[in-house]
Design a protein around this motif. Structure first.
Motif, PDB file in Angstrom:
ATOM      1  N   VAL A   7      41.651  22.675  55.143  1.00 40.64           N
ATOM      2  CA  VAL A   7      40.245  22.407  54.836  1.00 40.64           C
ATOM      3  C   VAL A   7      39.336  23.130  55.824  1.00 40.64           C
ATOM      4  O   VAL A   7      38.338  23.748  55.450  1.00 40.64           O
ATOM      5  CB  VAL A   7      39.978  20.883  54.859  1.00 40.64           C
ATOM      6  N   GLN A   8      39.690  23.056  57.099  1.00 34.70           N
ATOM      7  CA  GLN A   8      38.864  23.687  58.131  1.00 34.70           C
ATOM      8  C   GLN A   8      38.833  25.206  57.996  1.00 34.70           C
ATOM      9  O   GLN A   8      37.813  25.848  58.251  1.00 34.70           O
ATOM     10  CB  GLN A   8      39.396  23.312  59.520  1.00 34.70           C
ATOM     11  N   ASN A   9      39.948  25.801  57.564  1.00 36.26           N
ATOM     12  CA  ASN A   9      40.056  27.262  57.544  1.00 36.26           C
ATOM     13  C   ASN A   9      39.540  27.921  56.271  1.00 36.26           C
ATOM     14  O   ASN A   9      39.119  29.080  56.298  1.00 36.26           O
ATOM     15  CB  ASN A   9      41.513  27.686  57.770  1.00 36.26           C
ATOM     16  N   TYR A  10      39.590  27.180  55.144  1.00 37.20           N
ATOM     17  CA  TYR A  10      39.303  27.828  53.863  1.00 37.20           C
ATOM     18  C   TYR A  10      38.128  27.231  53.091  1.00 37.20           C
ATOM     19  O   TYR A  10      37.835  27.685  51.989  1.00 37.20           O
ATOM     20  CB  TYR A  10      40.556  27.817  52.975  1.00 37.20           C
ATOM     21  N   ALA A  11      37.471  26.260  53.643  1.00 42.69           N
ATOM     22  CA  ALA A  11      36.323  25.676  52.948  1.00 42.69           C
ATOM     23  C   ALA A  11      35.144  26.643  52.969  1.00 42.69           C
ATOM     24  O   ALA A  11      35.146  27.651  53.684  1.00 42.69           O
ATOM     25  CB  ALA A  11      35.935  24.351  53.605  1.00 42.69           C
ATOM     26  N   ASN A  71      35.866  36.661  52.042  1.00 51.71           N
ATOM     27  CA  ASN A  71      36.501  36.813  50.734  1.00 51.71           C
ATOM     28  C   ASN A  71      35.657  36.285  49.567  1.00 51.71           C
ATOM     29  O   ASN A  71      36.164  36.163  48.445  1.00 51.71           O
ATOM     30  CB  ASN A  71      37.847  36.068  50.735  1.00 51.71           C
ATOM     31  N   LYS A  72      34.394  35.993  49.792  1.00 52.55           N
ATOM     32  CA  LYS A  72      33.607  35.336  48.748  1.00 52.55           C
ATOM     33  C   LYS A  72      33.393  36.192  47.499  1.00 52.55           C
ATOM     34  O   LYS A  72      33.049  35.667  46.435  1.00 52.55           O
ATOM     35  CB  LYS A  72      32.260  34.877  49.310  1.00 52.55           C
ATOM     36  N   THR A  73      33.610  37.495  47.590  1.00 51.45           N
ATOM     37  CA  THR A  73      33.504  38.340  46.398  1.00 51.45           C
ATOM     38  C   THR A  73      34.843  38.494  45.669  1.00 51.45           C
ATOM     39  O   THR A  73      34.899  39.055  44.582  1.00 51.45           O
ATOM     40  CB  THR A  73      32.977  39.742  46.780  1.00 51.45           C
ATOM     41  N   ASN A  74      35.904  37.984  46.280  1.00 53.98           N
ATOM     42  CA  ASN A  74      37.233  38.028  45.663  1.00 53.98           C
ATOM     43  C   ASN A  74      37.424  36.725  44.874  1.00 53.98           C
ATOM     44  O   ASN A  74      37.883  35.713  45.400  1.00 53.98           O
ATOM     45  CB  ASN A  74      38.308  38.171  46.739  1.00 53.98           C
ATOM     46  N   LEU A  75      37.069  36.753  43.591  1.00 52.31           N
ATOM     47  CA  LEU A  75      37.023  35.528  42.801  1.00 52.31           C
ATOM     48  C   LEU A  75      38.389  34.873  42.660  1.00 52.31           C
ATOM     49  O   LEU A  75      38.503  33.640  42.645  1.00 52.31           O
ATOM     50  CB  LEU A  75      36.446  35.837  41.415  1.00 52.31           C
ATOM     51  N   GLU A  76      39.428  35.687  42.548  1.00 53.01           N
ATOM     52  CA  GLU A  76      40.773  35.131  42.401  1.00 53.01           C
ATOM     53  C   GLU A  76      41.193  34.395  43.671  1.00 53.01           C
ATOM     54  O   GLU A  76      41.772  33.293  43.610  1.00 53.01           O
ATOM     55  CB  GLU A  76      41.772  36.241  42.082  1.00 53.01           C
TER      56      GLU A  76
END
Length: 207
Positions: free
Chosen positions: A17-21, A30-35
């Motif tokens: 949760v801390q690393n990928y939220a 990575n916010k433009t990498n939809l997958e």
């Protein structure tokens, strides 16, 4: 060994949760990498939900064993996980149940004003009724606890009525504004009385 495995899994979930939220460095990169975002959100949802259930179960185990300090700590962790999950996934198909579990964990971690808020939400739900009566009573109990704490801290004046025998004939009793906490418990008590008029709890609640 089993408990240690559960604790390790809980730690891993919290780390995920801390690393990928949202708002983490990974998310921003990575916010433009939809997958990748979709995959991370799926893991995030599952991990947060599992964390809430894990800490809730641990809290109940400690409560049953009368380990109240440990229970309070675990209820607090469960409440935090439920709150984050509901904020992030407000349209979950189990949202009604989850709000009730959230309120329960807030109550047993002594966050009484917050528990009153979410018990009220469950009580007033238009579509579901499973926890309506329990939630309605729990709103009253939450405000009772909050009032006691406020009185002990001196943040809320104690209620003191002057006995009739001690009043001077013709003495006027000045009106006072009722503090919000006491207004809230009056409203909650009235709501419970209207919802469950046959309840054996009513005499204690109303008087």
């Amino acid at each position: 060994e089993r408990d240690r495995n559960f604790e390790a899994a809980a730690a891993e979930r919290n780390l995920l949760v801390q690393n990928y939220a949202e708002a983490t460095p990974w998310y921003e990169t990575n916010k433009t990498n939809l997958e990748a975002i979709k995959t991370a959100q799926g893991l995030f949802e599952k991990s947060l939900y599992s964390a809430a259930l894990f800490h809730h179960k641990q809290a109940q185990i400690h409560k049953d064993a009368n380990k109240l300090d440990l229970a309070k700590e675990e209820y607090g962790k469960a409440a935090g996980a439920y709150g984050r999950y509901l904020q992030r996934f407000p349209h979950d198909k189990l949202v009604y149940d989850l709000y009730y579990f959230y309120a329960e964990c807030l109550y047993y971690s002594f966050s009484f004003l917050e528990s009153a808020k979410y018990y009220t939400k469950v009580r007033d739900d238009k579509a579901e009724i499973k926890y309506r009566q329990d939630a309605s009573l729990s709103v009253v109990l939450s405000y009772e606890k909050a009032i006691k704490i406020a009185e002990v801290k001196g943040a809320l004046p104690l209620m003191k009525a002057t006995p009739l025998g001690e009043r001077t004939p013709g003495q006027e009793i000045p009106s006072k504004e009722i503090p919000d906490l006491r207004v809230n418990i009056i409203k909650a008590s009235d709501a419970y009385a209207a919802l469950v008029p046959e309840s054996t709890e009513l005499p204690a609640i109303m008087y």
